[in-house]
Design an enzyme around this catalytic site. Structure first.
Site, PDB file in Angstrom:
ATOM      1  N   CYS A  96       5.324   7.457  23.455  1.00 11.31           N
ATOM      2  CA  CYS A  96       6.154   6.506  24.199  1.00 11.31           C
ATOM      3  C   CYS A  96       6.486   5.266  23.381  1.00 11.31           C
ATOM      4  O   CYS A  96       7.420   4.547  23.700  1.00 11.31           O
ATOM      5  CB  CYS A  96       5.442   6.087  25.486  1.00 11.31           C
TER       6      CYS A  96
ATOM      7  N   GLY B 189       0.815  -1.207   0.000  1.00 11.52           N
ATOM      8  CA  GLY B 189       0.000   0.000   0.000  1.00 11.52           C
ATOM      9  C   GLY B 189       0.848   1.256   0.000  1.00 11.52           C
ATOM     10  O   GLY B 189       0.512   2.258  -0.650  1.00 11.52           O
TER      11      GLY B 189
END
Length: 460
Positions: A320, A69
């Site tokens: 994070c 993609g």
């Protein structure tokens, strides 16, 4: 172990597996050759193209199979920009596009082109009026995803497509997340998608280019796939991708209703079960299987590890979990909280009891992570004599700066301020988002010797 990360890669559909195994025996030869094995491979490739084109809503000769993609997006953008270079070198994109689109935009800008990023509202959707205003006389191409990969918000593709048609600008739609759920709204000029998002094998992408769109293939010429995707076609994977797309689209109507009900349960129950949570994305115009929420005072990576230990595979757009330790560009554009971010995307067939068990274990896991980080146990503030406080959180990653802010906000009187010193990029997003959630005033950002100073005024 419940797998709740279908937005990254859906499990291989049974139809895809059957088609792949069958095509390994029949589709291994070169489809460009005229002997028996080559003709057999060509028949399989042509049938797959017709099936995929029917699902996309285009002619078979408008559809190209690519190696992914991402490759479809890169080829689509570069080809359309090159084909319309006489019009101009301006590219319009939304601020929440997939990284493949934004990387292409950055490359275009690095080569001397210009790019306009259209902002989104807090739900993650663009305004058609704002998108229309971004179109210029020298706009060569516009890009807009059908639905967001991180928060599931559906974009007003039809409205933007009409504005692009009026302006004479082709519109490329990244339909990777939505194509397996149903048809893409009409009006697009180019469309890209990826098979592993709907239960096909990885390594197969789709690029559809409408007839009449000026398109110039970039890179060395190749005879295969109309010159738009170089290299030998992976026919077994292509056959499996087309077969699974047809299968999931046939199942989508009924399965979408069931998954939407399960996601609605998560959207309503998580804020009730877990304090200080923000559910992000549009509550109505959204993909049926995806929900994202952010937890204050939580390290996203730690929470994902705890969920994994409890038997749940989920993902995150949190800073994070990023290799660059910068906030998600989607959450940043939305002005949403980036810390403690959890994306749940349910594959077809997800059991109701698995969702219920997820809701059972989540509150305890969040509470445990907060306790380890020393987050405030209660939101109740207490008045103190100091009119202004400074919190030094330099060298500490989010959510720690936000936790330290929450700990001391009650020590200043109403009208008093807390200044947080932080050199973590995520603080620029998460401190204002905390203020919105806790109904405090974000005064603004000021320069500091190191990092930045974020000023918050207590309102209640």
């Amino acid at each position: 172990m419940p797998y709740f990360d279908a937005a990254s890669a859906a499990p291989l559909h049974p139809v895809a597996r059957q088609a792949l195994l069958a095509a390994l025996d029949e589709g291994w030869a070169d489809p460009a050759r005229l002997y028996r094995e080559g003709r057999r491979a060509r028949l399989l490739l042509d049938a797959a193209r017709e099936a995929a084109a029917e699902a996309v809503g285009c002619r078979p000769d408008e559809l190209t199979f690519t190696s992914s993609g991402t490759r479809a997006v890169h080829a689509g953008i570069s080809g359309a920009l090159a084909g319309r270079r006489r019009v101009g070198r301006h590219l319009a994109v939304s601020a929440v596009e997939h990284s493949s689109v934004l990387h292409s935009a950055a490359d275009h800008e690095g080569r001397g082109g210009s790019v306009t990023e259209v902002p989104v509202d807090r739900s993650g959707a663009v305004s058609p009026a704002a998108y229309g205003a971004a179109l210029r006389e020298d706009t060569a191409l516009a890009c807009l995803q059908s639905a967001n990969h991180e928060v599931g918000t559906e974009q007003p593709v039809a409205e933007v497509a009409e504005l692009c048609r009026t302006a004479g600008v082709p519109l490329l739609v990244d339909a990777a997340q939505s194509l397996g759920q149903g048809p893409v709204p009409a009006g697009w000029s180019l469309l890209a998608a990826s098979a592993h998002k709907w239960g096909g094998p990885a390594g197969v992408g789709l690029l559809a280019v409408r007839k009449g769109v000026r398109f110039a293939v970039q890179g060395p010429a190749d005879e295969r796939e109309s010159g738009r995707a170089a290299g030998f076609e992976n026919i077994p994977a292509i056959v499996a991708a087309a077969a699974s797309l047809r299968a999931v689209r046939a199942e989508a109507a009924a399965e979408s209703v069931r998954l939407r009900a399960l996601v609605d349960r998560i959207r309503s129950r998580v804020p009730a079960l877990v304090p200080d949570v923000e559910v992000v994305g549009d509550p109505v115009r959204r993909l049926p299987h995806l929900v994202t929420f952010s937890c204050l005072y939580v390290d996203g990576e730690t929470l994902l590890h705890e969920l994994d230990r409890a038997g749940f595979s989920v993902s995150s757009g949190s800073s994070c979990t990023s290799s660059t330790l910068t906030p998600s560009h989607v959450l940043k554009a939305m002005g949403a909280l980036s810390e403690g971010n959890v994306r749940v995307s349910l594959p077809a067939g997800t059991a109701e009891e698995d969702v219920d068990r997820f809701l059972d274990v989540l509150p305890g896991l969040v509470a445990g992570v907060r306790e380890k980080l020393g987050a405030p146990a209660a939101a109740a503030p207490f008045p103190g004599p100091a009119a202004a406080l400074v919190v030094d959180a330099l060298g500490r990653r989010c959510p720690v700066p936000v936790i330290e802010l929450a700990k001391v906000i009650g020590e200043v009187p109403v009208g008093g301020t807390v200044t947080v010193l932080s050199d973590d990029e995520a603080a620029r997003l998460d401190i204002p988002a905390w203020c919105v959630m806790r109904e405090q005033e974000y005064v603004g950002e000021e320069p500091a010797d190191r990092g930045s100073a974020y000023v918050v005024r207590r309102l209640s």
